[in-house]
Design a protein around this motif. Sequence first.
Motif, PDB file in Angstrom:
ATOM      1  N   UNK A  69     -32.259 -29.530 -20.076  1.00 56.56           N
ATOM      2  CA  UNK A  69     -33.214 -28.517 -19.640  1.00 56.56           C
ATOM      3  C   UNK A  69     -32.535 -27.374 -18.917  1.00 56.56           C
ATOM      4  N   UNK A  70     -31.492 -27.710 -18.136  1.00 52.16           N
ATOM      5  CA  UNK A  70     -30.731 -26.673 -17.436  1.00 52.16           C
ATOM      6  C   UNK A  70     -30.010 -25.753 -18.414  1.00 52.16           C
ATOM      7  N   UNK A  71     -29.407 -26.336 -19.449  1.00 56.19           N
ATOM      8  CA  UNK A  71     -28.745 -25.512 -20.465  1.00 56.19           C
ATOM      9  C   UNK A  71     -29.747 -24.606 -21.180  1.00 56.19           C
ATOM     10  N   UNK A  72     -30.919 -25.130 -21.469  1.00 53.75           N
ATOM     11  CA  UNK A  72     -31.963 -24.311 -22.089  1.00 53.75           C
ATOM     12  C   UNK A  72     -32.358 -23.161 -21.163  1.00 53.75           C
ATOM     13  N   UNK A  73     -32.518 -23.481 -19.873  1.00 55.52           N
ATOM     14  CA  UNK A  73     -32.838 -22.426 -18.906  1.00 55.52           C
ATOM     15  C   UNK A  73     -31.801 -21.307 -18.938  1.00 55.52           C
ATOM     16  N   UNK A  74     -30.520 -21.700 -18.918  1.00 54.15           N
ATOM     17  CA  UNK A  74     -29.448 -20.721 -18.797  1.00 54.15           C
ATOM     18  C   UNK A  74     -29.196 -19.950 -20.092  1.00 54.15           C
ATOM     19  N   UNK A  75     -29.110 -20.679 -21.217  1.00 58.66           N
ATOM     20  CA  UNK A  75     -28.632 -20.064 -22.459  1.00 58.66           C
ATOM     21  C   UNK A  75     -29.738 -19.473 -23.327  1.00 58.66           C
ATOM     22  N   UNK A  76     -30.910 -20.078 -23.309  1.00 58.92           N
ATOM     23  CA  UNK A  76     -31.972 -19.628 -24.193  1.00 58.92           C
ATOM     24  C   UNK A  76     -32.925 -18.655 -23.506  1.00 58.92           C
ATOM     25  N   UNK A  77     -33.180 -18.873 -22.222  1.00 59.13           N
ATOM     26  CA  UNK A  77     -34.146 -18.033 -21.510  1.00 59.13           C
ATOM     27  C   UNK A  77     -33.460 -16.965 -20.664  1.00 59.13           C
ATOM     28  N   UNK A  78     -32.575 -17.396 -19.763  1.00 52.67           N
ATOM     29  CA  UNK A  78     -32.025 -16.471 -18.780  1.00 52.67           C
ATOM     30  C   UNK A  78     -30.969 -15.532 -19.356  1.00 52.67           C
ATOM     31  N   UNK A  79     -30.081 -16.047 -20.202  1.00 54.06           N
ATOM     32  CA  UNK A  79     -28.990 -15.215 -20.715  1.00 54.06           C
ATOM     33  C   UNK A  79     -29.529 -13.988 -21.478  1.00 54.06           C
ATOM     34  N   UNK A  80     -30.366 -14.169 -22.506  1.00 51.28           N
ATOM     35  CA  UNK A  80     -30.872 -12.977 -23.198  1.00 51.28           C
ATOM     36  C   UNK A  80     -31.767 -12.113 -22.317  1.00 51.28           C
ATOM     37  N   UNK A  81     -32.546 -12.757 -21.438  1.00 46.94           N
ATOM     38  CA  UNK A  81     -33.424 -11.984 -20.561  1.00 46.94           C
ATOM     39  C   UNK A  81     -32.652 -11.090 -19.607  1.00 46.94           C
ATOM     40  N   UNK A  82     -31.602 -11.647 -18.991  1.00 47.92           N
ATOM     41  CA  UNK A  82     -30.799 -10.858 -18.048  1.00 47.92           C
ATOM     42  C   UNK A  82     -30.015  -9.759 -18.757  1.00 47.92           C
ATOM     43  N   UNK A  83     -29.479 -10.052 -19.941  1.00 53.43           N
ATOM     44  CA  UNK A  83     -28.755  -9.027 -20.691  1.00 53.43           C
ATOM     45  C   UNK A  83     -29.685  -7.888 -21.097  1.00 53.43           C
ATOM     46  N   UNK A  84     -30.922  -8.224 -21.468  1.00 52.89           N
ATOM     47  CA  UNK A  84     -31.889  -7.182 -21.814  1.00 52.89           C
ATOM     48  C   UNK A  84     -32.204  -6.319 -20.598  1.00 52.89           C
ATOM     49  N   UNK A 154     -30.519 -17.564 -10.275  1.00 60.47           N
ATOM     50  CA  UNK A 154     -29.674 -16.953  -9.249  1.00 60.47           C
ATOM     51  C   UNK A 154     -28.205 -17.013  -9.652  1.00 60.47           C
ATOM     52  N   UNK A 155     -27.775 -18.154 -10.192  1.00 60.46           N
ATOM     53  CA  UNK A 155     -26.385 -18.300 -10.630  1.00 60.46           C
ATOM     54  C   UNK A 155     -26.048 -17.287 -11.715  1.00 60.46           C
ATOM     55  N   UNK A 156     -26.903 -17.179 -12.711  1.00 63.01           N
ATOM     56  CA  UNK A 156     -26.633 -16.288 -13.838  1.00 63.01           C
ATOM     57  C   UNK A 156     -26.717 -14.819 -13.427  1.00 63.01           C
ATOM     58  N   UNK A 157     -27.627 -14.499 -12.525  1.00 63.99           N
ATOM     59  CA  UNK A 157     -27.733 -13.112 -12.054  1.00 63.99           C
ATOM     60  C   UNK A 157     -26.510 -12.731 -11.240  1.00 63.99           C
ATOM     61  N   UNK A 158     -26.064 -13.643 -10.371  1.00 67.29           N
ATOM     62  CA  UNK A 158     -24.832 -13.403  -9.609  1.00 67.29           C
ATOM     63  C   UNK A 158     -23.659 -13.231 -10.561  1.00 67.29           C
ATOM     64  N   UNK A 159     -23.588 -14.089 -11.578  1.00 67.90           N
ATOM     65  CA  UNK A 159     -22.494 -13.999 -12.544  1.00 67.90           C
ATOM     66  C   UNK A 159     -22.512 -12.666 -13.283  1.00 67.90           C
TER      67      UNK A 159
END
Length: 328
Positions: A69-84, A154-159
């Motif tokens: 579930x954490x990987x899904x959060x990071x790679x499927x939801x947060x990664x494309x959302x933050x890049x957009x 928060x981790x992905x946004x900081x990254x």
Amino acid sequence: MSGLLALLDDVAAIAKVAAASVDDIAAAAAKAGAKAAGVVIDDAAVTPKYVHGFEADRELPIIWRISLGSLKNKLIILLPGLLALDYFAPWVITPLLMLGGAYLCFEGAEKVVHAFAPHADHEIEEDFDTKDPAHLEEEKVAGAIKTDFILSAEIMTIALDTIDSPNFWMQAITLAVVGIFITVAVYGAVALIVKMDDVGLHIAATGRTSGGRALGRGLVLAMPKLMAFLSIVGTAAMLWVGGSIVLHGLEDTHLWAWPYETIKHIAETTAYAMPVAQGFVKWLVAAAIDGVFGLILGVLLIPVATRVIGPLWATMTGKKAGPDGHPG
């Protein structure tokens, strides 16, 4: 022959570029991961509570489900959302960081207040169906993944904020590397932590020497202390990272630069007075003051969360807010 040599030369050039790109991605991922270390520590400290109370043979499967579930959060939801967001509205990133930092301050302060004035944990556990183990597991996993989403955001946004390259694919690959590496590190550590007492019991029961059996008993006795230590470290990390993010955001957006600049000056002055380890002293002083600021901000946010945001969320969703202000 000359054509073949030219082709090999081109392949070698491409290999060099690829190797340089890999090095750049690794360096960027390491930098981003280090910047997010405080949130990672809290993530590792928070997660073990979600497997507490289950049979030993269900602990690892539950951790596996949460990690997926954490990987899904990071790679499927947060990664494309933050890049957009970074592409279409980059000005939103810093306010989002500050919002996440404020949430970390609230979470950390709530834990501190709970430690000094504990409220009844059974009120929180009422939301879980403890009569059906399978249903309880589903609810616990869902709750852990929801908590992970906030920490992962928060981790992905900081990254993303740490990555210097403007190249879209460089950012995407670096974020993916950070997300995968941190997930493996956090949930690998969690699995080790929650199974360490079982390992200790096995060693204590089957050890061939008295020293080995004593080591096993020591592991069992040490686990509650380790969990308590991790809880303290996680809370301190939340306050330090949250306070630092909010202060840096205030300075970065030019809303109120004085606190950040003052803390930086105090840290540099203190470190300059030290004969050794000046870099460490500078970081320690800044982190301590950031943590105090985070605690104060978090305490101020507790009534806002419990009396305003919680009831408002309950009205909007039809779900009751918990006694700590978290949505039910």
